[in-house]
Design a protein around this motif. Sequence first.
Motif, PDB file in Angstrom:
ATOM      1  N   TRP A  77      11.128  39.295  45.969  1.00 42.84           N
ATOM      2  CA  TRP A  77      11.799  37.540  46.081  1.00 42.84           C
ATOM      3  C   TRP A  77      10.978  36.297  46.339  1.00 42.84           C
ATOM      4  N   VAL A  78      11.337  35.642  45.272  1.00 42.97           N
ATOM      5  CA  VAL A  78      10.015  33.816  45.267  1.00 42.97           C
ATOM      6  C   VAL A  78      11.324  32.653  45.423  1.00 42.97           C
ATOM      7  N   TRP A  79      11.165  32.765  46.543  1.00 44.16           N
ATOM      8  CA  TRP A  79      12.319  31.492  46.721  1.00 44.16           C
ATOM      9  C   TRP A  79      11.556  30.245  45.976  1.00 44.16           C
ATOM     10  N   LEU A 120       8.940  33.053  55.207  1.00 43.24           N
ATOM     11  CA  LEU A 120       9.135  34.335  54.502  1.00 43.24           C
ATOM     12  C   LEU A 120       8.462  34.898  53.593  1.00 43.24           C
ATOM     13  N   PHE A 121       7.928  35.590  53.369  1.00 47.58           N
ATOM     14  CA  PHE A 121       6.700  36.291  52.515  1.00 47.58           C
ATOM     15  C   PHE A 121       7.548  35.705  50.750  1.00 47.58           C
ATOM     16  N   PRO A 122       6.677  35.511  50.191  1.00 42.27           N
ATOM     17  CA  PRO A 122       5.424  35.180  50.026  1.00 42.27           C
ATOM     18  C   PRO A 122       5.185  33.710  49.849  1.00 42.27           C
ATOM     19  N   ASN A 123       6.562  33.026  49.912  1.00 39.93           N
ATOM     20  CA  ASN A 123       5.787  31.442  49.161  1.00 39.93           C
ATOM     21  C   ASN A 123       6.399  30.424  50.015  1.00 39.93           C
ATOM     22  N   ALA A 149       2.063  39.613  57.976  1.00 38.06           N
ATOM     23  CA  ALA A 149       1.988  39.273  56.363  1.00 38.06           C
ATOM     24  C   ALA A 149       1.103  40.177  55.064  1.00 38.06           C
ATOM     25  N   TYR A 150      -0.302  40.323  56.384  1.00 34.03           N
ATOM     26  CA  TYR A 150      -1.442  41.496  55.195  1.00 34.03           C
ATOM     27  C   TYR A 150      -0.218  42.558  54.935  1.00 34.03           C
ATOM     28  N   GLN A 151      -0.518  43.537  56.253  1.00 33.58           N
ATOM     29  CA  GLN A 151       0.669  45.161  55.913  1.00 33.58           C
ATOM     30  C   GLN A 151       1.333  44.919  54.470  1.00 33.58           C
TER      31      GLN A 151
END
Length: 427
Positions: free
Chosen positions: A49-51, A308-311, A417-419
């Motif tokens: 999901w991308v905002w 909120l990952f990623p953006n 975030a990196y995990q």
Amino acid sequence: MSQCPGDDAPPPSADSYDHLVREDRVHTSLYRDAAIFEAEMDRIFNNTWVWVAHASELPGPNTYKSAHVGRQPVLVTRDKEGKVHVLLNRCRHRAATVCENKKGKAPVFVCPYHGWSYNVDGKLRAVPRSEGYSADFDRKDYGLQSLRVEEYQGLIFATFRDDIEPLVDFLGPAKKWIDLFMKQGAGYGVKTMGQHQFRFPGNWKIQLENTTDAYHFPIVHKTFLTSLDEETEELFDVLGQGGWVEELGNGHSVMVMIPDLVDLEENLDAPIPERFQALASELAQDHDDAEVRRIVRAVGGSGFNLNLFPNLACSMAFFRVLRPVAVDETEITHIAIGMDGGPEAGNRARLRLHEHFQGPMGFGSPDDAEGWERVQRGSAAGKDLWILLNRGTETLVGHQAGNHVTDVSAEAGMRAAYQMWKRMMAV
Ligand code: FES
Ligand SMILES: [Fe+2]
């Protein structure tokens, strides 16, 4: 050359990225390797999901905005029935973008190249000189490609994947923090009030890391701190107030800098800060004391940054949206938010606060951007070295709803975030 503990170079690997992310560090190639960037666009941005918008950016029928999902240009539209669509901004004839405006209102998009026209729901409406096509040409086959769209609290997300979890499950425990963030409406809705955009010559993850990085605040934002009155300067002593970082699952995290400002509907009896006295007097002309206190508290913003990952970052009093452009180039959009239908004086005050920190001539964001740029430049040296994320691995202060909670300056948000990055890149 001397090495630090754990700094051994990773073994080369064609298509696996596991070895580049450890619990407490990530490899420098994550900022610099163009092949990794390409894989990120595919495995992360095309797969989650991308905002793309806030509902208030589409205020009525036939309104739209331009956005991106990863590097793919999209149009976010609202049709006559109020339904939101996210459509690839690519004409089905020979691929021209059908609209280049940032925002607007139009019942139809007409491709500028050969004139194919599309409704706001993406359907192909008309084709000039259609007699030139064979009898089996069916307009229904050539609508703008649409993405799956879901919305939570006015935040609109899109994904290419029909088979991933619903948005609310993806957000999970972050929903509670979105609810708290939206209390900045002070009983009114939340609306966007304008934006500005800039690019920095650095990798997108450098900005992603920054949203939950309290450690840099007193250093990078010294200029901002010296521009404040004494009371506000104390408020922004973010390392000294018992704040925390909480992992929220799926790469999301929250950094609470000012615990007293987590819930803007609590402590409404607290004294009104000196910097808001003039605003409170102005509001008192049309609002009772309880309303004035609620609005003033909302104007000051929430005391936390939600990543909120990623953006998307919901950062104190604004949205910060990142868009990866290239391995070493990222576009940032700062979107000011205010009260939808709320008092003019309150929204004016919000904009002044926004300009003070985030604005292009502000005392905050330009200093952040300098830091991000220097990270990218410095990472050209020592290509086998690692980026450290090991601050605060020993400062677990507890759990909330099963989530790890650490000291505010811990790099726990980045580790989370990196995990997630590692998990998605393995798919
Ligand atoms: S590319 Fe759009 S009409 Fe030809
Ligand atoms: Fe900062």
